[in-house]
Design an enzyme around this catalytic site. Structure first.
Site, PDB file in Angstrom:
ATOM      1  N   PRO A 174     -10.216 -31.892  -1.947  1.00 28.06           N
ATOM      2  CA  PRO A 174     -11.017 -31.104  -1.036  1.00 28.06           C
ATOM      3  C   PRO A 174     -10.927 -29.635  -1.389  1.00 28.06           C
ATOM      4  CG  PRO A 174      -9.249 -32.272   0.103  1.00 28.06           C
ATOM      5  CD  PRO A 174      -8.956 -32.297  -1.338  1.00 28.06           C
ATOM      6  N   GLU A 175     -12.044 -28.988  -1.430  1.00 27.74           N
ATOM      7  CA  GLU A 175     -12.087 -27.548  -1.645  1.00 27.74           C
ATOM      8  C   GLU A 175     -12.428 -26.911  -0.299  1.00 27.74           C
ATOM      9  OE1 GLU A 175     -14.264 -26.554  -5.268  1.00 27.74           O
ATOM     10  OE2 GLU A 175     -14.139 -28.638  -5.906  1.00 27.74           O
TER      11      GLU A 175
ATOM     12  N   ARG B 127      -2.482 -40.472  -3.281  1.00 29.70           N
ATOM     13  CA  ARG B 127      -1.775 -39.848  -4.410  1.00 29.70           C
ATOM     14  C   ARG B 127      -0.603 -38.982  -3.966  1.00 29.70           C
ATOM     15  NH1 ARG B 127      -6.218 -37.564  -8.561  1.00 29.70           N
ATOM     16  NH2 ARG B 127      -4.393 -37.432  -9.899  1.00 29.70           N
TER      17      ARG B 127
ATOM     18  N   HIS C  92      -1.363 -46.166   2.971  1.00 28.64           N
ATOM     19  CA  HIS C  92      -1.172 -44.748   2.661  1.00 28.64           C
ATOM     20  C   HIS C  92      -1.325 -43.856   3.894  1.00 28.64           C
ATOM     21  CE1 HIS C  92      -0.926 -45.987  -1.429  1.00 28.64           C
ATOM     22  NE2 HIS C  92      -2.167 -46.421  -1.452  1.00 28.64           N
TER      23      HIS C  92
END
Length: 294
Positions: free
Chosen positions: A2-3, A124, A105
DNA sequence: AAGAACTCCTGTTGGC
DNA sequence: TGCCAACAGGAGTTCT
């Protein structure tokens, strides 16, 4: 992953269920993400009110009653999903998987006194959560070195020129470096450079004249960055793989990409007959049109 | 001190 | 079908 536009979209989604609510219960399902989760995480949050939910660069900042701030970063694959009381979104099954990601997760779940639960999912685990005193936030190592917000007043052609003067690094690396300008990542740097008609492999120093004054290129990149980010925020960010809004919905700015992920396709600039090319810079994909980005 | 390489981790995709 | 390499929105650390 995400930016800035994605993080801002997440912030706007979480704010109504977190701001001004108390954390009633915290589920912490593993000791760490990228870094260890805060010491006594649950004790420091439970019973406390979240005063505001802010954003700085790609960080979410939850200001907690009592003088601490929870700093959260989504890394490459982090995602927040909201489940309201009585909703089935958090129960096992395909529905939950689609909305919130693989439940294996789900690493942290915040339960509020308003009956909402907010789940942080991150396959991740490049994301992280750390706590610091709100008073010392600006001096925190993660925050201190950040360059200006790209949508704020201090990010302009003058600033970029002064900062890029005599820099040997290429323009793409310069714009990706959070110490120069914060909040941009691989997608929006590629898109902004295309919009500005600037080559990603040109030296960053091209933004400044010898005197240090901004070149016309600096004006172009400054306004291109603003335009691309504003449009992406309006679209709810870009959904490629992991990214979802907090209601599980997709952003749709990915449909407006001019170059990102479009290798081999025609350049979309009016009048340009070029073809978008994929190259690799510093181990990351770069997409640009060699014909109109000089 | 700037800049580049390496690293963390899991999942997906494409080629053979 | 399996297997394996390449790749994915980030950025701190460690080298040169």
């Amino acid at each position: 992953m995400p930016e800035l536009p994605e993080v801002e979209t997440v912030r706007r989604g979480l704010e109504p269920v977190l701001a001004n609510r108390r954390i009633a219960r915290l589920e912490q399902r593993r000791p760490d993400l990228r870094f260890p989760l805060p010491e006594k995480f649950s004790e420091r949050l439970c019973g406390r009110r979240i005063e505001t939910l802010a954003r700085r660069a790609k960080y979410l900042l939850a200001h907690i009653e009592g003088g601490e701030t929870l700093i959260m970063h989504l890394g490459m694959s982090g995602r927040f999903t909201i489940a309201l009381q009585g909703s089935s979104a958090n129960e096992p099954g395909n529905f939950a998987r689609t909305q919130g990601g693989d439940p294996r997760h789900d690493h942290v779940v915040f339960h509020t006194d308003g009956g909402a639960s907010v789940t942080y999912n991150d396959p991740r685990r490049f994301g992280f959560m750390v706590m610091t005193s709100t008073g010392g936030l600006e001096d925190h190592p993660l925050i201190r070195q950040l360059g200006p917000e790209p949508l704020g007043n201090t990010m302009n052609a003058d600033y970029l020129a002064a900062r890029a003067r005599s820099r040997q690094a290429d323009l793409k690396a310069f714009l990706m470096d959070q110490r120069n300008i914060s909040g941009l990542g691989n997608i929006y740097v590629c898109e902004a450079l295309h919009r500005a008609g600037l080559s990603p492999i040109r030296a960053a120093a091209c933004l400044a004249k010898k005197s240090g004054a901004p070149t016309e290129r600096a004006e172009r990149i400054a306004s291109a960055i603003r335009a691309v980010l504003n449009e992406a925020i309006a679209a709810g960010g870009s959904s490629l793989r992991d990214y979802r809004q907090t209601d599980g919905g997709l952003g749709y700015f990915q449909h407006a990409f001019s170059v990102y992920g479009r290798a081999g396709e025609a350049c979309l600039r009016q009048g340009c007959r070029g073809t978008v090319r994929r190259t690799v810079q510093a181990g990351r994909s770069t997409f640009h049109c060699p014909a109109c980005q000089r």
